[in-house]
Write a protein that holds these residues in place. Structure first.
Motif, PDB file in Angstrom:
ATOM      1  N   ASP A  13      47.166  29.164  32.649  1.00 20.48           N
ATOM      2  CA  ASP A  13      46.640  29.502  33.977  1.00 20.48           C
ATOM      3  C   ASP A  13      45.952  30.866  33.892  1.00 20.48           C
ATOM      4  OD1 ASP A  13      46.013  30.015  36.575  1.00 20.48           O
ATOM      5  OD2 ASP A  13      48.066  29.970  37.343  1.00 20.48           O
ATOM      6  N   PRO A  14      44.649  30.891  33.658  1.00 20.20           N
ATOM      7  CA  PRO A  14      43.926  32.171  33.529  1.00 20.20           C
ATOM      8  C   PRO A  14      43.963  33.031  34.781  1.00 20.20           C
ATOM      9  CG  PRO A  14      42.631  30.337  32.655  1.00 20.20           C
ATOM     10  CD  PRO A  14      43.780  29.728  33.395  1.00 20.20           C
ATOM     11  N   GLY A  15      44.383  32.460  35.913  1.00 22.72           N
ATOM     12  CA  GLY A  15      44.448  33.228  37.154  1.00 22.72           C
ATOM     13  C   GLY A  15      45.818  33.794  37.453  1.00 22.72           C
ATOM     14  N   PHE A  16      46.719  33.760  36.490  1.00 24.02           N
ATOM     15  CA  PHE A  16      48.106  34.206  36.650  1.00 24.02           C
ATOM     16  C   PHE A  16      48.158  35.717  36.448  1.00 24.02           C
ATOM     17  CE2 PHE A  16      52.663  32.695  35.396  1.00 24.02           C
ATOM     18  CZ  PHE A  16      53.198  33.558  36.326  1.00 24.02           C
ATOM     19  N   ALA A  17      47.964  36.486  37.519  1.00 22.77           N
ATOM     20  CA  ALA A  17      47.825  37.941  37.426  1.00 22.77           C
ATOM     21  C   ALA A  17      49.092  38.612  36.889  1.00 22.77           C
ATOM     22  CB  ALA A  17      47.476  38.519  38.793  1.00 22.77           C
ATOM     23  N   GLU A  18      50.277  38.164  37.360  1.00 22.04           N
ATOM     24  CA  GLU A  18      51.527  38.782  36.885  1.00 22.04           C
ATOM     25  C   GLU A  18      51.695  38.602  35.383  1.00 22.04           C
ATOM     26  OE1 GLU A  18      51.197  37.210  39.639  1.00 22.04           O
ATOM     27  OE2 GLU A  18      52.111  38.426  41.238  1.00 22.04           O
ATOM     28  N   ALA A  19      51.311  37.441  34.871  1.00 20.41           N
ATOM     29  CA  ALA A  19      51.422  37.210  33.426  1.00 20.41           C
ATOM     30  C   ALA A  19      50.452  38.102  32.657  1.00 20.41           C
ATOM     31  CB  ALA A  19      51.155  35.733  33.117  1.00 20.41           C
ATOM     32  N   TRP A  20      49.269  38.314  33.198  1.00 22.43           N
ATOM     33  CA  TRP A  20      48.314  39.225  32.553  1.00 22.43           C
ATOM     34  C   TRP A  20      48.872  40.655  32.521  1.00 22.43           C
ATOM     35  CZ3 TRP A  20      44.446  38.062  29.548  1.00 22.43           C
ATOM     36  CH2 TRP A  20      43.737  36.866  29.720  1.00 22.43           C
ATOM     37  N   THR A  21      49.542  41.062  33.614  1.00 26.79           N
ATOM     38  CA  THR A  21      50.129  42.400  33.654  1.00 26.79           C
ATOM     39  C   THR A  21      51.214  42.546  32.591  1.00 26.79           C
ATOM     40  OG1 THR A  21      49.714  42.513  36.037  1.00 26.79           O
ATOM     41  CG2 THR A  21      51.270  44.095  35.134  1.00 26.79           C
ATOM     42  N   ARG A  22      52.084  41.545  32.491  1.00 25.38           N
ATOM     43  CA  ARG A  22      53.145  41.580  31.487  1.00 25.38           C
ATOM     44  C   ARG A  22      52.560  41.527  30.072  1.00 25.38           C
ATOM     45  NH1 ARG A  22      58.440  42.982  32.905  1.00 25.38           N
ATOM     46  NH2 ARG A  22      58.887  42.179  34.988  1.00 25.38           N
ATOM     47  N   LEU A  23      51.474  40.800  29.912  1.00 24.48           N
ATOM     48  CA  LEU A  23      50.817  40.738  28.605  1.00 24.48           C
ATOM     49  C   LEU A  23      50.296  42.120  28.213  1.00 24.48           C
ATOM     50  CD1 LEU A  23      49.783  39.119  26.200  1.00 24.48           C
ATOM     51  CD2 LEU A  23      47.768  38.483  27.554  1.00 24.48           C
ATOM     52  N   ALA A  24      49.693  42.815  29.174  1.00 22.66           N
ATOM     53  CA  ALA A  24      49.221  44.176  28.907  1.00 22.66           C
ATOM     54  C   ALA A  24      50.384  45.094  28.555  1.00 22.66           C
ATOM     55  CB  ALA A  24      48.471  44.714  30.131  1.00 22.66           C
ATOM     56  N   GLU A  25      51.494  44.945  29.267  1.00 20.08           N
ATOM     57  CA  GLU A  25      52.659  45.813  29.033  1.00 20.08           C
ATOM     58  C   GLU A  25      53.255  45.593  27.644  1.00 20.08           C
ATOM     59  OE1 GLU A  25      57.031  46.750  31.033  1.00 20.08           O
ATOM     60  OE2 GLU A  25      55.949  44.922  31.542  1.00 20.08           O
ATOM     61  N   THR A  26      53.526  44.329  27.286  1.00 18.37           N
ATOM     62  CA  THR A  26      54.169  44.061  25.995  1.00 18.37           C
ATOM     63  C   THR A  26      53.243  44.392  24.831  1.00 18.37           C
ATOM     64  OG1 THR A  26      53.515  41.727  26.281  1.00 18.37           O
ATOM     65  CG2 THR A  26      55.774  42.312  26.836  1.00 18.37           C
ATOM     66  N   GLN A  27      51.961  44.067  24.961  1.00 20.08           N
ATOM     67  CA  GLN A  27      51.043  44.378  23.874  1.00 20.08           C
ATOM     68  C   GLN A  27      50.880  45.884  23.709  1.00 20.08           C
ATOM     69  OE1 GLN A  27      49.039  42.008  21.569  1.00 20.08           O
ATOM     70  NE2 GLN A  27      49.721  43.971  20.785  1.00 20.08           N
ATOM     71  N   SER A  28      50.918  46.613  24.823  1.00 23.91           N
ATOM     72  CA  SER A  28      50.795  48.070  24.736  1.00 23.91           C
ATOM     73  C   SER A  28      52.013  48.683  24.056  1.00 23.91           C
ATOM     74  CB  SER A  28      50.606  48.671  26.133  1.00 23.91           C
ATOM     75  OG  SER A  28      51.782  48.567  26.913  1.00 23.91           O
ATOM     76  N   LEU A  29      53.197  48.134  24.301  1.00 20.76           N
ATOM     77  CA  LEU A  29      54.405  48.633  23.637  1.00 20.76           C
ATOM     78  C   LEU A  29      54.359  48.353  22.139  1.00 20.76           C
ATOM     79  CD1 LEU A  29      57.137  47.658  26.228  1.00 20.76           C
ATOM     80  CD2 LEU A  29      56.631  49.972  25.426  1.00 20.76           C
ATOM     81  N   LEU A  30      53.893  47.174  21.762  1.00 21.70           N
ATOM     82  CA  LEU A  30      53.773  46.840  20.340  1.00 21.70           C
ATOM     83  C   LEU A  30      52.760  47.761  19.658  1.00 21.70           C
ATOM     84  CD1 LEU A  30      53.773  42.939  20.630  1.00 21.70           C
ATOM     85  CD2 LEU A  30      55.594  44.357  19.664  1.00 21.70           C
ATOM     86  N   TYR A  31      51.669  48.054  20.359  1.00 20.89           N
ATOM     87  CA  TYR A  31      50.633  48.931  19.808  1.00 20.89           C
ATOM     88  C   TYR A  31      51.132  50.364  19.718  1.00 20.89           C
ATOM     89  CZ  TYR A  31      45.899  50.831  19.159  1.00 20.89           C
ATOM     90  OH  TYR A  31      44.786  51.466  18.667  1.00 20.89           O
ATOM     91  N   PHE A  32      51.760  50.843  20.772  1.00 28.84           N
ATOM     92  CA  PHE A  32      52.210  52.232  20.850  1.00 28.84           C
ATOM     93  C   PHE A  32      53.293  52.537  19.816  1.00 28.84           C
ATOM     94  CE2 PHE A  32      54.467  55.797  22.962  1.00 28.84           C
ATOM     95  CZ  PHE A  32      53.398  56.633  23.196  1.00 28.84           C
ATOM     96  N   ASN A  33      54.120  51.534  19.507  1.00 27.84           N
ATOM     97  CA  ASN A  33      55.218  51.712  18.548  1.00 27.84           C
ATOM     98  C   ASN A  33      54.849  51.248  17.140  1.00 27.84           C
ATOM     99  OD1 ASN A  33      57.778  52.647  20.106  1.00 27.84           O
ATOM    100  ND2 ASN A  33      56.871  51.085  21.415  1.00 27.84           N
TER     101      ASN A  33
END
Length: 380
Positions: free
Chosen positions: A301-321
């Motif tokens: 569901d490309p319109g799933f905004a909450e999932a996009w937010t969580r995707l940004a959060e988890t990917q940012s943690l993986l990148y930052f660490n």
């Protein structure tokens, strides 16, 4: 300086350091996988890392000592010394870990004079902690679903500015139906506790939710919802609205819209999203699985905004660490932030995703802080 470097080469300190670092890295990776598989507490990994650091210092001292003697081997005496150093270092770290609780809730009351206990403050009447929901499904693998429902109800409650809502991280260590609610309420600094249970059977779900006054253990409100799985979003909105009404919390029009919003109508996408939420409650090694579930949710569901937010959060943690520090990972953060901004312009989620991208991805700390402040203004 040249003489010092020459002596370091003669004693092979560099080789010792590299060999130790490689062995330590391998050990921590193995322990990380084991901790992920068996859900060990974070204390284990912190202690292991501390012991490895102590051992590194011991290894360098021994390397220098053997270099002076022209030998590069370790005998029984040296092994005993290393073992003693690791034991003492581990004991000290353990005492520190026991003395300073990692997940202790913040203290809102101001401290008194030096050495005096903090002055107690009144607990806000409209404060809530949502405890883990019990999984009553016959299939114990559905535990992720119960955790996800709890998280979603908590998220909707947190969108109501009149309520003080404790984070899921702080409540995760408690049982789903504990006996000492007054003590838990005191520890978390809340006046009310939300308990619940979830039973999923095929495409149907039963959710039992109750609001309890922590100090008296008295029920303030309770309801049982029997719905089809596709209607689970409506349950979460109804629960949040009912709890707000029971606590006489007034919702602004924007908050009413935020609480009632249906994030997706795709059941498969929502299932992937809930599985991703479950992995975010585990050690950082599980964030790869969480990121993959959120990526699957937005693919469905490309319109799933909450999932996009969580995707940004988890990917940012993986990148930052430094778990996944690649141009593709940075691009995914940017894509996620831009997509949320397009789907939910000027929402708290849009500013959160942008903050993750700026702060952890671009290392633009002032820009990230500014974005988080905008998110906080929209999601008190």
């Amino acid at each position: 300086m040249a003489d010092l470097l020459q002596r370091l080469r003669q004693r092979k300190l560099g080789q010792w350091a590299l060999a130790y670092a490689a062995a330590a890295w391998l050990l921590l990776q193995v322990l990380g996988l084991a901790a992920d598989s068996y859900e060990w507490p974070r204390t284990v990994m912190r202690l292991a890392f501390g012991v490895v650091v102590v051992g590194f210092a011991a290894a360098l001292v021994l390397a220098w000592y053997h270099g002076e003697r022209g030998e590069q081997k370790v005998g029984g005496t040296e092994l005993l010394i290393i073992a003693l150093l690791l034991a003492v270092g581990g004991g000290v770290l353990w005492r520190i870990e026991r003395t300073v609780p990692v997940d202790a809730p913040a203290v809102d009351s101001p401290a008194g004079p030096a050495g005096a206990p903090a002055r107690p403050t009144a607990i806000p009447a409209k404060s809530i902690a949502v405890l883990p929901f019990a999984n009553l499904s016959s299939d114990k693998d559905n535990a992720y679903f119960a955790d996800g429902i709890q998280s979603e109800i908590l998220t909707r409650l947190s969108k109501i500015g009149a309520l003080k809502v404790i984070s899921q991280t702080s409540t995760a260590r408690y049982a789903s139906s504990p006996e000492n609610l007054p003590e838990i309420g005191r520890q978390l600094g809340v006046a009310h506790i939300v308990e619940g249970s979830v039973q999923k059977i095929g495409d149907s779900v039963r959710i039992n939710v109750q609001l309890i006054e922590a100090s008296t253990d008295a029920h303030v409100w309770a309801e049982i919802y029997d719905r089809k799985l596709v209607d689970v979003f409506g349950i979460q909105s109804e629960v949040a609205a009912a709890i707000a009404n029971a606590l006489q919390a007034t919702l602004t029009p924007a908050e009413q819209e935020a609480v009632a919003t249906t994030p997706t109508t795709n059941a498969a996408a929502y299932d992937a999203y809930l599985r991703g939420l479950n992995f975010t409650l585990r050690p950082i090694e599980s964030l790869v699985r969480a990121r993959d579930r959120f990526a699957e949710a937005v693919r469905l569901d490309p319109g799933f905004a909450e999932a996009w937010t969580r995707l940004a959060e988890t990917q940012s943690l993986l990148y930052f660490n430094f778990v996944e520090r690649t141009p593709a990972a940075l691009a995914l953060m940017q894509q996620s932030a831009e997509t949320v901004a397009r789907l939910r312009p000027d929402s708290g989620e849009a500013w959160l995703a942008l903050g993750y991208y700026r702060y952890r991805g671009l290392r633009d700390y002032p820009g990230g802080k500014a974005a988080f402040e905008q998110a906080l203004a929209r999601r008190p």
